[in-house]
Scaffold this motif. Structure first.
Motif, PDB file in Angstrom:
ATOM      1  N   LEU A  14       0.540  -1.225   0.408  1.00 10.62           N
ATOM      2  CA  LEU A  14       0.125   0.135   0.094  1.00 10.62           C
ATOM      3  C   LEU A  14       1.214   1.154  -0.402  1.00 10.62           C
ATOM      4  CD1 LEU A  14      -2.392  -1.370   2.680  1.00 10.62           C
ATOM      5  CD2 LEU A  14      -3.055  -0.516   0.039  1.00 10.62           C
ATOM      6  N   ARG A  15       2.238   1.806   0.731  1.00  9.63           N
ATOM      7  CA  ARG A  15       3.202   2.523   0.730  1.00  9.63           C
ATOM      8  C   ARG A  15       3.802   2.727  -0.834  1.00  9.63           C
ATOM      9  NH1 ARG A  15       3.867   3.923   5.277  1.00  9.63           N
ATOM     10  NH2 ARG A  15       4.613   1.934   5.877  1.00  9.63           N
ATOM     11  N   ARG A  16       3.486   1.412  -1.479  1.00 11.09           N
ATOM     12  CA  ARG A  16       4.330   1.849  -2.574  1.00 11.09           C
ATOM     13  C   ARG A  16       3.601   2.024  -3.776  1.00 11.09           C
ATOM     14  NH1 ARG A  16       7.354  -3.262  -1.471  1.00 11.09           N
ATOM     15  NH2 ARG A  16       5.500  -4.668  -2.886  1.00 11.09           N
ATOM     16  N   ALA A  17       1.981   1.796  -3.940  1.00  4.71           N
ATOM     17  CA  ALA A  17       0.833   1.929  -4.262  1.00  4.71           C
ATOM     18  C   ALA A  17       0.789   3.638  -4.199  1.00  4.71           C
ATOM     19  CB  ALA A  17      -0.523   1.659  -4.429  1.00  4.71           C
ATOM     20  N   LEU A  18       0.879   3.886  -2.956  1.00  4.54           N
ATOM     21  CA  LEU A  18       0.091   5.804  -2.613  1.00  4.54           C
ATOM     22  C   LEU A  18       1.402   6.370  -3.455  1.00  4.54           C
ATOM     23  CD1 LEU A  18      -1.357   4.904   1.284  1.00  4.54           C
ATOM     24  CD2 LEU A  18      -2.528   6.557  -0.698  1.00  4.54           C
ATOM     25  N   GLU A  19       2.480   5.790  -3.159  1.00  5.38           N
ATOM     26  CA  GLU A  19       3.815   6.886  -3.207  1.00  5.38           C
ATOM     27  C   GLU A  19       3.855   7.333  -4.942  1.00  5.38           C
ATOM     28  OE1 GLU A  19       6.780   4.909  -2.333  1.00  5.38           O
ATOM     29  OE2 GLU A  19       7.016   4.918  -0.417  1.00  5.38           O
ATOM     30  N   LEU A  20       2.465   6.595  -5.812  1.00  7.07           N
ATOM     31  CA  LEU A  20       2.392   6.733  -7.274  1.00  7.07           C
ATOM     32  C   LEU A  20       1.642   7.719  -7.689  1.00  7.07           C
ATOM     33  CD1 LEU A  20       2.246   2.817  -8.314  1.00  7.07           C
ATOM     34  CD2 LEU A  20       4.220   4.669  -8.954  1.00  7.07           C
ATOM     35  N   TRP A  21       0.644   7.969  -6.055  1.00  6.76           N
ATOM     36  CA  TRP A  21      -0.623   8.462  -6.384  1.00  6.76           C
ATOM     37  C   TRP A  21       0.512  10.105  -6.138  1.00  6.76           C
ATOM     38  CZ3 TRP A  21      -5.440   8.131  -7.211  1.00  6.76           C
ATOM     39  CH2 TRP A  21      -6.174   9.264  -6.579  1.00  6.76           C
ATOM     40  N   ARG A  22      -0.252  11.239  -7.254  1.00  5.15           N
ATOM     41  CA  ARG A  22       0.904  12.588  -7.126  1.00  5.15           C
ATOM     42  C   ARG A  22      -0.422  13.611  -8.044  1.00  5.15           C
ATOM     43  NH1 ARG A  22       4.686  10.561  -6.455  1.00  5.15           N
ATOM     44  NH2 ARG A  22       6.287   9.615  -7.436  1.00  5.15           N
ATOM     45  N   GLY A  23      -0.935  14.943  -6.772  1.00  5.00           N
ATOM     46  CA  GLY A  23      -1.378  14.835  -6.972  1.00  5.00           C
ATOM     47  C   GLY A  23      -3.209  15.497  -6.805  1.00  5.00           C
ATOM     48  N   PRO A  24      -3.661  16.192  -6.660  1.00  4.09           N
ATOM     49  CA  PRO A  24      -5.231  15.767  -6.623  1.00  4.09           C
ATOM     50  C   PRO A  24      -5.796  15.022  -8.096  1.00  4.09           C
ATOM     51  CG  PRO A  24      -4.772  18.029  -7.338  1.00  4.09           C
ATOM     52  CD  PRO A  24      -3.670  17.720  -6.924  1.00  4.09           C
ATOM     53  N   ALA A  25      -6.902  14.035  -8.288  1.00  8.77           N
ATOM     54  CA  ALA A  25      -7.411  13.409  -9.486  1.00  8.77           C
ATOM     55  C   ALA A  25      -7.799  14.029 -10.019  1.00  8.77           C
ATOM     56  CB  ALA A  25      -8.929  12.044  -8.781  1.00  8.77           C
ATOM     57  N   LEU A  26      -7.367  14.099 -11.537  1.00  9.98           N
ATOM     58  CA  LEU A  26      -7.239  14.551 -12.515  1.00  9.98           C
ATOM     59  C   LEU A  26      -7.726  15.803 -12.537  1.00  9.98           C
ATOM     60  CD1 LEU A  26     -11.181  12.323 -12.986  1.00  9.98           C
ATOM     61  CD2 LEU A  26      -8.626  12.277 -14.432  1.00  9.98           C
ATOM     62  N   ALA A  27      -6.214  16.475 -12.548  1.00  5.76           N
ATOM     63  CA  ALA A  27      -6.008  17.673 -11.871  1.00  5.76           C
ATOM     64  C   ALA A  27      -6.825  18.762 -13.358  1.00  5.76           C
ATOM     65  CB  ALA A  27      -4.615  18.245 -11.217  1.00  5.76           C
ATOM     66  N   ASP A  28      -6.419  18.104 -14.337  1.00  3.80           N
ATOM     67  CA  ASP A  28      -6.988  18.791 -15.225  1.00  3.80           C
ATOM     68  C   ASP A  28      -8.250  19.111 -15.537  1.00  3.80           C
ATOM     69  OD1 ASP A  28      -4.647  19.544 -15.838  1.00  3.80           O
ATOM     70  OD2 ASP A  28      -3.574  17.562 -17.071  1.00  3.80           O
ATOM     71  N   PHE A  29      -9.639  18.649 -15.328  1.00  2.00           N
ATOM     72  CA  PHE A  29     -10.830  18.135 -15.457  1.00  2.00           C
ATOM     73  C   PHE A  29     -11.412  19.146 -14.029  1.00  2.00           C
ATOM     74  CE2 PHE A  29      -8.609  15.281 -18.545  1.00  2.00           C
ATOM     75  CZ  PHE A  29      -9.403  16.023 -19.562  1.00  2.00           C
TER      76      PHE A  29
END
Length: 124
Positions: A14-29
């Motif tokens: 879970l730590r590795r998976a969460l490290e892949l998260w960058r910023g807000p979801a679908l920030a461009d939209f």
């Protein structure tokens, strides 16, 4: 992640998976109506993954380490009862040894007080 997996494996995955998260979801939209439901769903999945990782950390005895993180998460998500429950669990596990120490000190203090009665003569 399978809940039957060892806590160390769950925490690491879970730590590795969460490290892949960058910023807000679908920030461009973020202002597009069509994306709102997906943004909400992705954010919910991220918070659930964090809760699961914290749960694994608690299972590993990392109570002290997760307290500051949980306090920050509760500030971000004040209505998530799971985060509050995890904070109470982490805090109670941390306070337990303190309570035992206080009880021991209190017991010793009471015993010392009984031993220090006026009938005893103290060397001068």
């Amino acid at each position: 992640m399978a809940s039957g997996a060892p806590a160390s494996q769950r925490a690491a995955t879970l730590r590795r998976a969460l490290e892949l998260w960058r910023g807000p979801a679908l920030a461009d939209f973020v202002y597009e109506p069509f994306a709102q439901r997906e943004i909400t769903a992705l954010e919910e999945l991220r918070v659930v993954a964090i809760e699961d990782r914290v749960e694994a950390d608690l299972d590993l005895g990392r109570h002290r380490e997760v307290i500051p993180e949980l306090e920050g998460l509760i500030a971000e998500h004040p209505f998530r009862e799971g985060l509050r429950a995890q904070l109470m669990l982490a805090a109670s596990a941390r306070i337990g040894p303190c309570r035992a120490r206080i009880r021991t000190q209190s017991s010793l203090t009471s015993r010392e007080a009984r031993d220090c009665t006026p009938s005893r003569s103290w060397p001068r």
